[in-house]
Enzyme design. Structure first.
Site, short mmCIF file in Angstrom:
data_model
loop_
_atom_site.label_atom_id
_atom_site.label_comp_id
_atom_site.label_asym_id
_atom_site.label_seq_id
_atom_site.Cartn_x
_atom_site.Cartn_y
_atom_site.Cartn_z
N LYS A 96 -43.81 60.08 -97.22
CA LYS A 96 -43.45 60.43 -95.85
C LYS A 96 -44.50 59.77 -94.95
CE LYS A 96 -43.13 62.71 -91.87
NZ LYS A 96 -43.96 62.31 -90.72
N GLU A 143 -63.37 66.09 -83.55
CA GLU A 143 -62.96 64.72 -83.80
C GLU A 143 -62.14 64.19 -82.63
OE1 GLU A 143 -61.50 62.27 -87.66
OE2 GLU A 143 -60.26 63.99 -87.12
N GLU A 177 -57.37 64.31 -97.65
CA GLU A 177 -58.41 63.53 -96.98
C GLU A 177 -58.22 63.75 -95.49
OE1 GLU A 177 -60.07 61.22 -94.75
OE2 GLU A 177 -58.85 59.57 -95.54
N CYS A 183 -60.93 57.96 -89.77
CA CYS A 183 -61.53 59.25 -90.14
C CYS A 183 -63.02 59.13 -90.39
CB CYS A 183 -60.82 59.81 -91.37
SG CYS A 183 -60.74 58.65 -92.75
#
Length: 492
Positions: free
Chosen positions: A175, A385, A250, A284
């Site tokens: 996906k 973040e 992750e 990331c």
């Protein structure tokens, strides 16, 4: 506009919903293609196709060596189509062509590495402590894998999942992000042309609430490998726990890039700029917190600001462009919101802090490379973040404070250490709570080296030998070679 259907059981397929949705070119700010809007019934078809391929047909009959040879052929297919795939990714996510093309040229190494590992997976014979038994272990594929990928590096992060999964003998339903599905669909069709049997890798496109949730909850899925936000990762982990699916997650990061006074300051400044402004900060592992020792703070800030100011923005397909647009309108707005938050909290703006209005940026979603100084580690700009080209500079006194600041985060994905003291390099690397520490470099990755996070940056590891074991189950086998029957009501 180009229209992309899903890919299920070896063929392109229109969605059961009969609907498609636009995908935008971040540089132009306009749609360039239409993507199939899948639903739960499409997920069911794809998972069942993967389940059939796992247990019957040509994939199930392949030896481990034959799987390895096929993976290497898939890698060759990527190499032969690297430029076209990179161009699709640039059109879809706005990252600069030089980076995307570099990723695609390196991508075959994942398939070569795991192709080589496929027939190196071994069980063991156990010298059992009971007479009359022969016992051994063997490794078997965990089953159907759900691979859910993000929009920032779609094919690289997909390779991190499907190369070890296929080497282990699993089948996969992918996906991709609804923002960047095109390159994944193009890749899996190339794989099918290269000889990958039907049903082994399937792609269902659409939105998380429809196809993502149905994929995570499908009873035939036995493992979920997800890359994305910690918020979504938490929901996936909770859903997977209901029927004991395995997970690899992750997730986010707020990585510290630590510059000590004894470092090569020119190299450290380059590393700081690369860590946050490469990929427009949409990674990331972005080194979004720059921790600088007080005695060299002003010098490092000057170097970083001067270097960032030279960044060439514009068309990501232009080989001279260094900073491209933000991928989505929502992310663009989020980045600018964080700039306002940092100002309100008292951080000092040293560079940028606004939308890019340069003519070469056209109508794209560009944010100027932004640097804040005077940042306290408790500020939101240092704890949350941003996922954009925004750097928070934080001073520190000594090694102990640097480590304390680095670890004062709910994340633990990556970290950088810049020093000429080899003892300090080892000491600080040991003390930082992070899945990866780079010393005098940043953002280096390899199929040979495990990657993943601690704390809220995730669960499990991708890459390296550890990754293939994450897609395998250990089975123990006992064979009675002559042990006498005993009391049937007593464990032997």
């Amino acid at each position: 506009m180009q229209r992309y259907d899903m890919f299920i059981d070896g063929e392109s397929r229109a969605p059961a919903t009969g609907q498609w949705f636009p995908t935008d070119n971040p540089y132009l700010g306009t749609p360039w293609a239409e993507i199939a809007q899948g639903g739960p019934s499409d997920i069911d078809d794809a998972v069942r196709a993967a389940h059939r391929a796992l247990h019957t047909g040509p994939w199930a009959d392949l030896t481990a060596s034959a799987r390895g040879a096929l993976l290497r052929r898939l890698g060759d297919t990527i190499a032969a189509n690297a430029r076209r795939l990179a161009e699709t990714e640039v059109r879809d996510n706005g990252k600069i062509f030089t980076e995307m093309y570099g990723q695609l040229r390196y991508l075959p190494e994942w398939f070569a590495y795991y192709g080589g590992l496929a027939d190196k997976v071994e069980g063991s014979v156990i010298p059992i402590d009971k007479k009359g038994y022969f016992t051994y272990t063997k490794k078997e594929p965990v089953g159907v894998v759900a691979a859910i990928t993000p929009w920032n590096s779609p094919l690289l992060l997909l390779a991190w999942k499907i190369a070890p999964a296929l080497a282990a003998g699993c089948t996969v339903v992918v996906k991709p992000s609804e923002f960047t599905s095109a390159s994944t669909l193009e890749l899996v069709r190339l794989f099918h042309e290269a000889g990958l049997p039907p049903g082994v890798v399937n792609v269902v496109t659409g939105f998380g609430k429809d196809v993502g949730a149905a994929l995570v909850e499908h009873p035939l899925v036995r493992k979920i490998s997800f890359t994305g936000s910690d918020t979504t990762g938490r929901h996936i982990n909770q859903a997977a726990a209901r029927d004991f699916k395995q997970v690899s997650l992750e997730l986010g990061g707020k990585s510290p890039n630590i510059v000590f006074a004894d470092a090569d300051l020119a190299a450290a400044a380059n590393g700081a700029v690369s860590g946050i402004f490469a990929a427009t900060g949409q990674t990331c592992i972005a080194g979004s917190r720059l921790l600088v020792q007080e005695s060299v703070h002003d010098e490092v800030v000057r170097r970083v600001v001067d270097l960032a100011r030279t960044a060439r923005m514009g068309d990501p397909m232009d080989e001279h462009t260094q900073v491209g647009p933000v991928t989505t309108p929502a992310q663009y707005a989020k980045v600018l919101d964080y700039v306002d938050i940092a100002r309100r909290e008292g951080a000092a703006l040293a560079l940028g802090g606004k939308s890019a209005t340069r003519p070469e940026c056209g109508n794209g979603w560009f944010v100027e490379p932004t640097i804040f100084t005077g940042v306290r580690n408790s500020m939101r700009i240092a704890q949350e973040e941003v996922f954009g080209p925004v750097l928070a500079v934080i001073p520190f006194r000594d090694e102990d404070e640097a480590v304390s600041l680095a670890n004062d985060s709910r994340y633990g994905l990556g970290a950088g250490v810049w020093t000429s003291d080899i003892g300090r390099a080892f000491r600080v690397s040991d003390r930082i709570r992070s899945g990866t520490v780079w010393v005098n470099t940043y953002r280096a990755v390899s199929p040979l080296v495990p990657f993943g996070g601690v704390k809220e940056s995730g669960v499990g590891r991708e890459n390296g030998i550890e990754a293939i074991t994450a897609y395998l189950e250990n089975k123990s086998v006992w064979i009675n070679t002559g042990a006498a029957a005993g009391n049937p009501f007593v464990m032997r």
